[in-house]
Design an enzyme around this catalytic site. Structure first.
Site, PDB file in Angstrom:
ATOM      1  N   ASP A 307       0.834  -1.250   0.030  1.00 14.13           N
ATOM      2  CA  ASP A 307      -0.201  -0.122  -0.043  1.00 14.13           C
ATOM      3  C   ASP A 307       0.801   1.184   0.100  1.00 14.13           C
ATOM      4  O   ASP A 307       1.542   1.462   1.093  1.00 14.13           O
ATOM      5  CB  ASP A 307      -0.962  -0.051   1.346  1.00 14.13           C
ATOM      6  CG  ASP A 307      -2.037   1.220   1.066  1.00 14.13           C
ATOM      7  OD1 ASP A 307      -1.781   2.008   0.211  1.00 14.13           O
ATOM      8  OD2 ASP A 307      -2.718   1.499   2.028  1.00 14.13           O
TER       9      ASP A 307
HETATM   10  C1  BGC Z   1      -4.609   3.895   0.403  1.00 13.66           C
HETATM   11  C2  BGC Z   1      -4.761   2.767  -0.445  1.00 13.66           C
HETATM   12  C3  BGC Z   1      -4.921   3.109  -1.870  1.00 13.66           C
HETATM   13  C4  BGC Z   1      -3.400   3.397  -2.170  1.00 13.66           C
HETATM   14  C5  BGC Z   1      -3.329   3.857  -3.840  1.00 13.66           C
HETATM   15  C6  BGC Z   1      -3.026   4.313  -0.044  1.00 13.66           C
HETATM   16  O1  BGC Z   1      -2.880   5.660   0.714  1.00 13.66           O
HETATM   17  O2  BGC Z   1      -4.190   3.374   1.929  1.00 13.66           O
HETATM   18  O3  BGC Z   1      -6.219   2.235  -0.058  1.00 13.66           O
HETATM   19  O4  BGC Z   1      -5.510   2.105  -2.689  1.00 13.66           O
HETATM   20  O5  BGC Z   1      -3.196   4.801  -1.416  1.00 13.66           O
HETATM   21  O6  BGC Z   1      -3.915   5.369  -4.018  1.00 13.66           O
END
Ligand code: BGC
Length: 765
Positions: A307
């Protein structure tokens, strides 16, 4: 009593959503071990092709495939740099790009990867299409409130079509983090506090995005889904985002893991690791969850993506010494692709040479990336047809979003039948900071969609729904801030009108990621506005637009009617008006408890019993001295404009042998539900299970069945639930994964909320 209990240990009943296989080996202690445990895999349909291609790849190119970079958005440290992305694609040092969309944009970048890189491996494009691309559906928490997985399928199908036509192959959804924390902003993105409900929505959404065959994601209207965030992210202490999670193995398996298993059973192509630690080991470096459970025990052969900068964050966690260490720990634990930060690609070769990463682990990760690209058909068709690009919501998509939003609303109170409003009313006042606001899409919307396709306003929709009425408007107060100077105007409007609609809530910006709140009441002076309208003595309705359970406070007693509309999405105005005027009879139910005060959190229906359960007459029981027992509104609660009665529930047999359950035997619980009111409407019949005495204390209730039915006035139907081993058993604290159904007495509750009182007894022997 203790001695009389028999403990029949019943092994996991495979084939059910909740009970996984028992292949797990290893333990959590090995977090710092240099080498990953190898993961056996069955060869898939693209095996030959993948192996041939891998045979031609250099080590650098292999690590390149494990890199995902952001395009132009910036959701945290890192940001997007298009030039760097293009260069990496040209060098064949990039596997994926995210936060990108648009047929022309994606095709141009893809062309670089396919035509200019040595091996021409196509890129896979990801995007957070969480509850809609152009057509924003209600937020996921609202969708769960529908208790109708078809609602989430509708979102997923529209989203997949719009996204794929824009060159997006992969959505980072569904989010399936069960949480008991309404302070946590990300409760908006999931399905609330219950693992069974969340599992049903997770599985349905995966199928909606991907279709029925996970090995074939080539269709123009499908995208790969991503089960996130793995795992226990919803357990963040205090609800503060990214915070520590300390969780027992049994709670991990009974509460947080089931939706992920359900998503896997539905064929989810990818999984995203979570930002939190799990009992001291960050999820991004956790071999127990990522490899032992996900890849070995469950046999997940898809791709695990980090993530955002989750790999890099291992340093801030105090778990990795530096970037190289972070790469080693994360890759070895089972992360296959690194999003945003670049530690795999920068350190991989050195780590490999030093024997800190095994060739087998590298190859396994690369295999998973390439397999996804084959499943998506990218080697045959790397580009998207530019003339097929969907650039705006279609009329059908809007219709689906409107129906979904109305179906997700929950009627919390309706005294003296203030609702539904009459379309023939002579005058209606519409007041509040969200009455004439388009800020109703909710968290996680594509910025371009917010600009181009804002949510429809309640004020406009009320005017349309009641064309003969004089509709007046006053904002009263802002969504935040202390200024109450506009309240007088709202009060005057209320006094002059037959009925008033007060639209209050949370701006989407204070729900979602990085949006924890320590106080979850209506922000600013909004409560004062409600109280002032109440003081007029005229009938009024409160419409709540918010992304989390709220503490509704003293104003609740003064409000004759309250409708929970959540953040309803693009068709917000019309969907709210549909329910207010009765074109749609509300039938949603709360997917998370509404606490009375913040101090009561965590408060959730599926808690365990204490040795001193609540007793109003006994001080020395589990309670707050300054609050009544229980939440303001319980899980599963919601009213209708009509009335329903349930008959006595019936059980097909009052006892069942544990052995028979293990072999797949099931029982039937049935109940007749009748619409005894004057309008057609929906009821959600719910079944809860309680294992009275077990070797691990059990939740006082666990949802194990729900069905939303629509009935015309005077009509009835019989709802039937099947109960099997997966519904009566639980996971123990064994880290290798042990699911057991124990002999003993069970209570089954059937009703229309988690406070159901109709009870059946079942004996497992
Ligand atoms: C979030 C994710 C998301 C990712 C990509 C992160 O900050 O926790 O849920 O998919 O960013 O945008």
């Amino acid at each position: 009593m203790q001695g009389m209990r028999r403990r029949t240990l019943l092994s996991a009943a495979g084939g059910t959503a909740m009970a996984g296989g028992l292949l797990g080996v290893g333990n959590a202690q090995a977090a710092a071990a240099p080498a990953a445990r190898s993961v056996p895999r069955a060869s898939g349909p693209y095996d030959q092709k993948i192996k041939q291609l891998m045979g031609r790849m250099t080590v650098d190119e292999k690590f390149g495939q494990l890199q995902q970079l952001p395009w132009t958005w910036d959701t945290g440290p890192g940001g997007g740099e298009t030039k760097a992305v293009e260069d990496a694609a040209r060098k064949g040092m990039l596997g994926s790009v995210f936060s990108i969309f648009g047929a022309k944009t994606t095709n141009a970048l893809q062309k670089i990867a396919v035509e200019e890189s040595r091996l021409g491996i196509p890129l896979v494009f990801g995007l957070d299409v969480i509850h809609g691309m152009w057509t924003n559906f209600p937020i996921p928490l609202a969708q769960a409130a529908s208790f109708d997985p078809a609602v989430t399928v509708a979102d997923a199908e529209v989203s997949a079509k719009e996204a794929r036509s824009n060159g997006v192959h992969w959505t980072f959804a569904p989010m399936m983090d069960v949480t008991h924390e309404p302070r946590w902003g990300r409760i908006a993105e999931g399905s609330g506090e219950d693992p069974y409900l969340t599992s049903a929505f997770a599985a349905a959404k995966v199928r909606g995005y991907q279709g029925e065959d996970p090995k074939d994601l080539k269709a123009k209207d499908r995208v790969a889904a991503c089960a996130k965030h793995f795992v226990a992210y919803g357990g963040a202490e205090g609800g503060r985002d990214y915070n520590t999670v300390d969780v027992s193995e049994s709670r991990l398996r009974n509460l947080y893991l089931p939706p992920f298993k359900a998503a896997l059973d539905a064929g989810v192509a990818t999984v995203m690791a979570s930002f939190n630690t799990i009992s001291g080991v960050p999820a991004h470096a956790n071999p127990h969850t990522l490899t032992d459970i996900l890849k070995k025990e469950w046999g997940f052969d898809g791709l695990v993506v980090s993530d955002f900068t989750g790999v890099k964050e291992l340093i801030a966690h105090g778990f990795a010494e530096d970037g190289a260490d972070a790469a080693r720990l994360s890759l070895n634990a089972g992360v296959d692709m690194e999003m945003t930060s670049t530690h795999f690609v920068e350190n991989g070769k050195k780590l490999l040479r030093a024997g800190k990463i095994e060739q087998q682990r590298l190859d396994d990760a690369v295999y998973r990336v390439l397999q996804l690209k084959y499943q998506l058909g990218l080697f045959d068709q790397p580009y998207v047809e530019e003339k097929g690009e969907i650039t705006e919501p279609s009329a059908d998509a809007r219709k689906a979003a409107r129906a979904a939003a109305a179906r997700s609303m929950v009627l919390l109170k309706n005294e003296k039948s203030v609702l539904p409003l009459s379309a023939k009313a002579s005058s209606i006042a519409v007041v509040g900071p969200f009455a004439d606001s388009a800020d109703l899409l909710g968290t996680w919307v594509i910025p371009a969609s917010e600009k181009k396709f804002p949510a429809g306003k309640v004020l406009d929709a009320v005017k349309k729904a009641a064309p003969g009425a004089k509709v007046t408007y006053a904002k009263g107060v802002d969504a935040a801030g202390k200024d109450t100077s506009g309240i007088g105007e709202a009060v005057a409007a209320a006094k002059a009108a037959e009925v008033t609609v007060v639209v209050v809530g949370e701006p989407p910006a204070i729900s979602g990621e990085a949006a924890a709140r320590s106080d979850i009441s209506l922000p600013g002076a909004q409560e004062k506005l409600i109280e002032a309208v109440a003081a007029t003595g005229k009938p009024f309705v409160v419409v709540l637009v918010n992304g989390r359970p709220l503490t509704v406070g003293d104003w609740l007693a003064q409000a004759p009617a309250v409708l929970e509309a959540w953040h309803p999405g693009i068709e917000a105005g019309h969907a709210i008006a549909d329910v207010l005027f009765g074109a749609v009879n509300p039938g949603g139910k709360l997917p998370a408890s509404f606490p009375r005060t913040v101090g009561q959190i965590p408060i959730h229906y599926n808690h365990e019993s204490t040795g001193r359960p609540y007793d109003a007459d006994n001080k020395y029981t589990s309670k707050y001295l300054d609050l009544p027992d229980g939440p303001q509104f319980p899980f599963g609660f919601g009213l209708s404009y009509t009335d329903f009665t349930l008959g006595d529930p019936k059980l097909s047999r009052s006892s069942v042998a544990a052995d028979a359950l293990r072999k797949g035997d099931t029982l039937e619980v049935s109940v007749e539900v009748r619409n005894t009111g004057k309008r057609a409407g929906d009821e959600v019949v719910q079944l809860y299970v309680h294992d009275r005495a077990a070797s691990l204390t059990q939740p006082v209730r666990r949802l194990r069945g729900f069905r939303r039915v629509t009935l015309a006035p005077g009509k009835h139907t019989t709802v039937r639930f099947r109960l099997g081993a997966a519904d009566l058993g639980f996971w123990t604290n064994d880290s290798h994964g042990h699911f057991t159904v124990e002999a003993g007495a069970f209570d089954l509750y059937v009703g229309t909320s988690s406070a159901a009182t109709a009870k059946l007894g079942l004996t497992v022997d």
